[in-house]
Design a protein around this motif. Structure first.
Motif, mmCIF file in Angstrom:
data_model
loop_
_atom_site.group_PDB
_atom_site.id
_atom_site.type_symbol
_atom_site.label_atom_id
_atom_site.label_comp_id
_atom_site.label_asym_id
_atom_site.label_seq_id
_atom_site.Cartn_x
_atom_site.Cartn_y
_atom_site.Cartn_z
ATOM 1 N N ILE A 84 6.225 3.795 9.031
ATOM 2 C CA ILE A 84 5.112 3.120 8.663
ATOM 3 C C ILE A 84 4.031 3.685 9.673
ATOM 4 O O ILE A 84 4.430 3.936 10.982
ATOM 5 N N PHE A 85 2.919 4.112 9.299
ATOM 6 C CA PHE A 85 1.808 4.413 10.085
ATOM 7 C C PHE A 85 0.241 4.182 9.511
ATOM 8 O O PHE A 85 0.368 3.766 8.325
ATOM 9 N N VAL A 86 -0.731 4.076 10.213
ATOM 10 C CA VAL A 86 -2.092 3.862 9.962
ATOM 11 C C VAL A 86 -3.088 4.775 10.505
ATOM 12 O O VAL A 86 -2.771 5.330 11.563
ATOM 13 N N GLU A 87 -3.960 4.967 9.676
ATOM 14 C CA GLU A 87 -4.881 6.110 10.137
ATOM 15 C C GLU A 87 -6.428 5.245 9.939
ATOM 16 O O GLU A 87 -6.529 4.401 8.974
ATOM 17 N N VAL A 113 -3.102 2.250 5.585
ATOM 18 C CA VAL A 113 -1.889 1.837 6.012
ATOM 19 C C VAL A 113 -0.793 2.447 5.207
ATOM 20 O O VAL A 113 -0.882 2.282 3.791
ATOM 21 N N PHE A 114 0.061 3.341 5.712
ATOM 22 C CA PHE A 114 1.163 4.175 5.002
ATOM 23 C C PHE A 114 2.584 3.458 5.150
ATOM 24 O O PHE A 114 3.022 3.112 6.202
ATOM 25 N N ARG A 172 -4.746 -0.414 -3.670
ATOM 26 C CA ARG A 172 -3.376 0.212 -3.421
ATOM 27 C C ARG A 172 -3.203 1.442 -4.088
ATOM 28 O O ARG A 172 -3.810 1.674 -5.353
ATOM 29 N N SER A 173 -2.342 2.448 -3.551
ATOM 30 C CA SER A 173 -2.120 3.733 -4.462
ATOM 31 C C SER A 173 -1.116 4.277 -3.677
ATOM 32 O O SER A 173 -0.332 3.963 -2.941
ATOM 33 N N THR A 174 -0.766 5.462 -4.299
ATOM 34 C CA THR A 174 0.348 6.066 -3.628
ATOM 35 C C THR A 174 0.001 7.502 -3.160
ATOM 36 O O THR A 174 -1.030 8.043 -3.675
ATOM 37 N N GLU A 175 0.584 7.938 -2.104
ATOM 38 C CA GLU A 175 0.127 9.250 -1.408
ATOM 39 C C GLU A 175 1.475 10.281 -0.897
ATOM 40 O O GLU A 175 2.367 9.329 -0.335
ATOM 41 N N THR A 176 1.445 11.469 -0.861
ATOM 42 C CA THR A 176 2.474 12.225 -0.449
ATOM 43 C C THR A 176 2.105 13.066 0.949
ATOM 44 O O THR A 176 1.128 13.490 0.976
ATOM 45 N N ARG A 177 2.805 12.475 1.986
ATOM 46 C CA ARG A 177 2.473 13.209 3.266
ATOM 47 C C ARG A 177 3.803 13.812 3.743
ATOM 48 O O ARG A 177 4.920 13.159 3.731
ATOM 49 N N VAL A 181 0.258 3.082 -0.198
ATOM 50 C CA VAL A 181 -1.021 3.262 0.675
ATOM 51 C C VAL A 181 -1.944 2.037 0.411
ATOM 52 O O VAL A 181 -2.359 1.816 -0.817
ATOM 53 N N THR A 182 -2.446 1.233 1.445
ATOM 54 C CA THR A 182 -3.409 0.229 1.305
ATOM 55 C C THR A 182 -4.434 0.430 2.118
ATOM 56 O O THR A 182 -4.463 0.853 3.385
ATOM 57 N N THR A 183 -5.466 0.630 1.415
ATOM 58 C CA THR A 183 -6.933 1.075 2.018
ATOM 59 C C THR A 183 -7.895 -0.242 2.052
ATOM 60 O O THR A 183 -8.192 -1.078 1.171
#
Length: 630
Positions: A151-154, A174-175, A203-208, A215-217
């Motif tokens: 979990i991390f936040v940007e 928020v990932f 809400r969406s999905t993302e690859t890091r 992902v919550t924006t």
């Protein structure tokens, strides 16, 4: 059937077996009691994990058996922060060797600890009463990076060099790669910063780093109220997750707390340029529209036309939009309705809208010219002053349409004698007989009959006049009765309405003065003499005074006040803070003037509330719904 010797032996052995079983049960009970007594007065502890990362909590469980004392965890304050605590109690009762009931209590505490640094730490013994638990060793590693992060936040902003009072769009993401039980996300904070949340979370999905995250924006609009450097505090994400994500989770599964923070962000806010009008409107885009209600091409004298003017701005709050004054139009009367302000949002930030309606009534024939409408604003993208303009318009006015009156018709119709003279002969004839016998009816009547008919006509005319006179008198009597009753009722209602209106005005004004927020902070800052402190105190006071329509800036506060010395003082303060031009007042004169600001504000609010109470009592209500679109 006779019994054998073996049967007799078995019958004798059964009482011995029962006795042996009873002895075994007594020994087991004594062993349990001895074990329970041996546990009384003990304190044990354990950690939920021996290795964690920074900003991750660990649970220390303490169990006290046979003790009724307070828990002392003050020894943990040196290296840990206590972020959670819970307790439970269990009571067990057993029979001792003498047959008496013995009760033993077990108390459990769960303390969630957050390490203050990274490294290897010793969790000190915990004391319950005079008994201590054992110590433990805990290893705290630095935060994981890359795909190791669960979990991390940007946080990112669209610009770090905004203009003063202009919009800064912040996007928080928020990932999460594991489930979150519950949690919370802080709101952006900074000195001299006004924050508005935009819409709902997406809400969406993302690859890091090769790992997929949910992902919550969340978006915010930030409005810096002063120039210079503004440091945004790191935004903290605090969540609870399951202690072991690899195990099957149940309702009673242990949890741990995670804390994640964004990086530091600094805004270098640019001051307002020296050029431009007195009203400061920084925005990304401004648009003026005009529409007519009614056919302008068919305008005529004394026939009203309605013109709707809409001012829209992107990246500016509705309180930042300026008022548009009613123009002076030669040859026409212009009346304005109460303007309607709206505030909305889209992916680019806030959207604001100001709608005005002007009713234009031509007073003469010919050409009437409406002057142009202009609004000056500052383009935050190009950094230049621009003007939104509605061009001048002309109206060709014709004369008022004439009224065509119908020709009068005699309601009485022809007289009786005329009816008689219009009777045609009942028998038709032909030839010479027709030429000799076609005489008028009156010629065929005798003189006596004609005189009798004349008398009948005169009598009918007299009775008709009498009937009309009686009918007229009855109508006049009914009208007088209705007029007297209506006048009495209107007088009574008027006096009652006047009393209610005056009472409403007096009660509303008294209540508003009683609810007026204290001005102690403003008075203290005015005595201190620091202009920025005075501005902050004014914004804070206005947020308490008008919580439903809080001014976001000094310009908005000026609009909230009626024409008064307080309004002029706030204008002077705003000019001294944000205008690059020299003020006509010296610093000493301005500070001397601001010392009287608290009393001026009190008087200005009193006038404003009395006017508002008068409008409410007279039934003047305005409203607006819907969100603007650009």
């Amino acid at each position: 059937m006779p019994l054998s010797l073996g049967s007799v032996v078995n019958l004798r052995a059964r009482p011995s077996m029962i006795y042996i079983l009873q002895c075994l049960l007594v020994l087991v009970s004594l062993t349990s009691i001895t074990h329970a007594v041996a546990q009384d007065g003990t304190v044990n502890s354990k950690l939920s994990a021996t290795t964690i990362t920074r900003d991750e909590s660990v649970t220390l469980e303490i169990v006290a058996i046979g003790m009724d004392a307070e828990l002392d965890i003050s020894s943990l304050d040196k290296d840990f922060e206590v972020v959670g605590r819970s307790s439970s109690r269990e009571v067990n009762s057993v029979l001792n060797a003498s047959g008496r009931l013995q009760t033993t209590s077990t108390v459990k505490w769960a303390v969630q600890l957050l390490p203050k640094d990274i490294g290897i730490f010793t969790v000190p013994p915990i004391r319950v009463g005079n008994v201590r638990s054992q110590s433990h060793t805990l290893t705290v590693n630095d935060l994981p990076t890359g795909a190791q992060r669960d979990i991390f936040v940007e946080a990112v902003v669209d610009t770090t060099t905004p203009w003063v009072q202009s919009q800064v769009l912040m996007t928080l993401k928020v990932f999460q790669a594991i489930d979150i039980i519950d949690g919370g996300l802080d709101v952006p904070e900074g000195d001299g910063l006004v924050v508005e949340r935009l819409g709902e979370d997406t809400r969406s999905t993302e690859t890091r780093e090769g790992r997929q995250y949910s992902v919550t924006t969340r978006q915010f609009a930030l409005f810096p109220q002063k120039s210079g450097a503004i440091n945004l505090e790191p935004i903290t994400l605090s969540v609870s997750v399951h202690a072991d994500s690899t195990q099957v989770r149940t309702f009673f599964s242990p949890t741990r707390k995670l804390t994640r923070r964004t990086d530091n962000i600094t805004l270098n806010v640019k001051p307002r340029p020296a050029s431009g009008s007195a009203w400061w409107l920084p925005a990304q885009a401004v648009q003026l529209d005009s529409q007519w209600i009614g056919n302008k091409a068919e305008a005529s004298v004394d026939q009203p036309l309605t013109r709707t003017i809409t001012l829209r701005a992107s990246g500016a709050a509705d309180t930042q939009l300026p008022d548009i004054n009613i123009p002076a139009v030669e040859g026409a009367s212009v009346y304005a309705e109460q303007p309607i302000r709206k505030l909305g949002a889209n992916a680019q930030g806030v959207l604001s809208e100001l709608t005005l309606k002007w009713v234009i009534i031509p007073q003469r024939e010919g050409v009437i010219e409406l002057p142009p409408v202009a609004v000056e604003w500052f383009n935050t993208r190009s950094g230049s002053v621009e003007t939104a303009v509605l061009p001048a318009e002309t109206i060709q006015v014709t004369a008022a349409p004439s009224v065509v009156r119908p020709q009068p018709v005699d309601p009485a119709g022809p007289s009786d004698a005329e009816q008689l003279t219009r009777i045609e002969p009942a028998v038709s004839v032909t030839g010479e007989q027709a030429q000799t016998d076609q005489l008028t009816p009156s010629a065929t009547l005798s003189p006596a009959l004609v005189r009798e008919l004349g008398e009948i006509k005169s009598e009918l005319s007299w009775w008709r006049s009498v009937a009309l006179l009686v009918l007229l008198l009855w109508v006049l009597s009914a009208l007088y009765y209705w007029w007297s009753k209506s006048t009495a009722r209107l007088n009574s209602e008027g006096r009652g309405k006047m009393r209610r209106s005056l009472g409403a005005i007096r009660n509303t004004a008294t209540a508003s003065l009683a609810s007026m927020q204290p001005l102690g902070g403003v008075a203290a800052s005015c005595k201190n003499g620091d202009l920025e402190t005075i501005r902050s105190a004014l914004i804070e006071w206005s947020s308490r005074q008008w919580p439903d329509d809080t001014p976001l800036s000094l310009n908005a506060l000026v609009k909230q006040l009626h024409e008064s010395p307080a309004k002029e003082s706030v204008k002077a303060l705003d000019a001294a803070l944000y205008s690059g031009r020299s003020s006509p007042e010296s610093a000493e004169q301005l500070l001397l003037r601001l010392r009287a600001l608290p009393e001026q504000l009190k008087a200005a609010v009193e006038i404003s509330e009395k006017d508002s109470a008068a409008n409410q009592a007279s039934g003047q209500v305005t409203s607006g719904t819907g969100l603007p679109t650009l």
